[in-house]
Design a protein around this motif. Structure first.
Motif, PDB file in Angstrom:
ATOM      1  N   SER A  67      24.811  83.318 -19.206  1.00  0.00           N
ATOM      2  CA  SER A  67      24.780  84.738 -18.871  1.00  0.00           C
ATOM      3  C   SER A  67      23.388  85.052 -18.340  1.00  0.00           C
ATOM      4  O   SER A  67      22.411  84.373 -18.654  1.00  0.00           O
ATOM      5  CB  SER A  67      25.114  85.610 -20.085  1.00  0.00           C
ATOM      6  N   ILE A  68      23.340  86.074 -17.528  1.00  0.00           N
ATOM      7  CA  ILE A  68      22.091  86.527 -16.932  1.00  0.00           C
ATOM      8  C   ILE A  68      21.763  87.862 -17.583  1.00  0.00           C
ATOM      9  O   ILE A  68      22.616  88.741 -17.673  1.00  0.00           O
ATOM     10  CB  ILE A  68      22.234  86.727 -15.401  1.00  0.00           C
ATOM     11  N   ARG A  69      20.527  87.996 -18.032  1.00  0.00           N
ATOM     12  CA  ARG A  69      20.117  89.254 -18.657  1.00  0.00           C
ATOM     13  C   ARG A  69      18.731  89.651 -18.169  1.00  0.00           C
ATOM     14  O   ARG A  69      17.940  88.795 -17.776  1.00  0.00           O
ATOM     15  CB  ARG A  69      20.156  89.159 -20.170  1.00  0.00           C
ATOM     16  N   LEU A  70      18.462  90.951 -18.219  1.00  0.00           N
ATOM     17  CA  LEU A  70      17.139  91.448 -17.855  1.00  0.00           C
ATOM     18  C   LEU A  70      16.115  91.025 -18.896  1.00  0.00           C
ATOM     19  O   LEU A  70      16.413  90.990 -20.086  1.00  0.00           O
ATOM     20  CB  LEU A  70      17.136  92.982 -17.831  1.00  0.00           C
ATOM     21  N   THR A  71      14.921  90.751 -18.445  1.00  0.00           N
ATOM     22  CA  THR A  71      13.788  90.563 -19.349  1.00  0.00           C
ATOM     23  C   THR A  71      13.131  91.940 -19.539  1.00  0.00           C
ATOM     24  O   THR A  71      13.425  92.887 -18.786  1.00  0.00           O
ATOM     25  CB  THR A  71      12.758  89.594 -18.747  1.00  0.00           C
ATOM     26  N   PRO A  72      12.226  92.066 -20.493  1.00  0.00           N
ATOM     27  CA  PRO A  72      11.489  93.331 -20.608  1.00  0.00           C
ATOM     28  C   PRO A  72      10.765  93.704 -19.303  1.00  0.00           C
ATOM     29  O   PRO A  72      10.728  94.877 -18.921  1.00  0.00           O
ATOM     30  CB  PRO A  72      10.502  93.070 -21.754  1.00  0.00           C
TER      31      PRO A  72
END
Length: 144
Positions: free
Chosen positions: A82-87
């Protein structure tokens, strides 16, 4: 409609350029989808952006290198990621959104007051027809 579209695209481009010259509009669109929908499998992200999955792979490679997104293996299936945003990616989306909101507010302020409500309602209807979530729902999900 095309004239209004050109105005909004120009606002989006200026808002992004004012925050980060190294992120393309296509990359930013992916970040916005992740901000609004949460982590996505690459195929889901490709569908949301209406691009080929191989395009998403290359786009995500670039965003990972910029530390704006991260890939995570599925705990149940090692072949699935899965691809997720970093801070850092979240901060970029928030900063660009704030700049865009400010510029749009300045433009709307120049619309004669007697015409503002009609214009806003017409744009809400356009957003509904395009399947775009209402601002309240989007901002509630993203924290923006």
């Amino acid at each position: 409609m095309l004239r209004a579209s050109r105005v909004l695209v120009a606002v989006a481009v200026r808002s992004l350029a004012g925050v980060d010259h190294d992120v393309t509009l296509a990359q930013y669109r992916a970040l916005v989808v992740l901000a609004g929908r949460g982590p996505q499998r690459p195929t889901e992200l490709a569908d949301a952006l209406a691009v080929h999955p191989s395009t998403i792979t290359r786009l995500c490679d670039r965003l990972v290198a910029k530390r704006l997104v991260q890939r995570a293996e599925s705990p149940t299936n090692r072949r699935e990621v899965s691809i997720r945003l970093t801070p850092k990616g979240r901060r970029l989306v928030d900063a660009v959104t704030a700049r865009r909101r400010d510029e749009i507010a300045a433009i709307v302020a120049r619309v004669p007051s007697r015409e503002r409500a009609t214009m806003v309602r017409a744009l809400e209807v356009l957003g509904e027809a395009a399947g775009e979530p209402a601002d309240a729902a989007w901002f509630a999900e993203t924290g923006a």
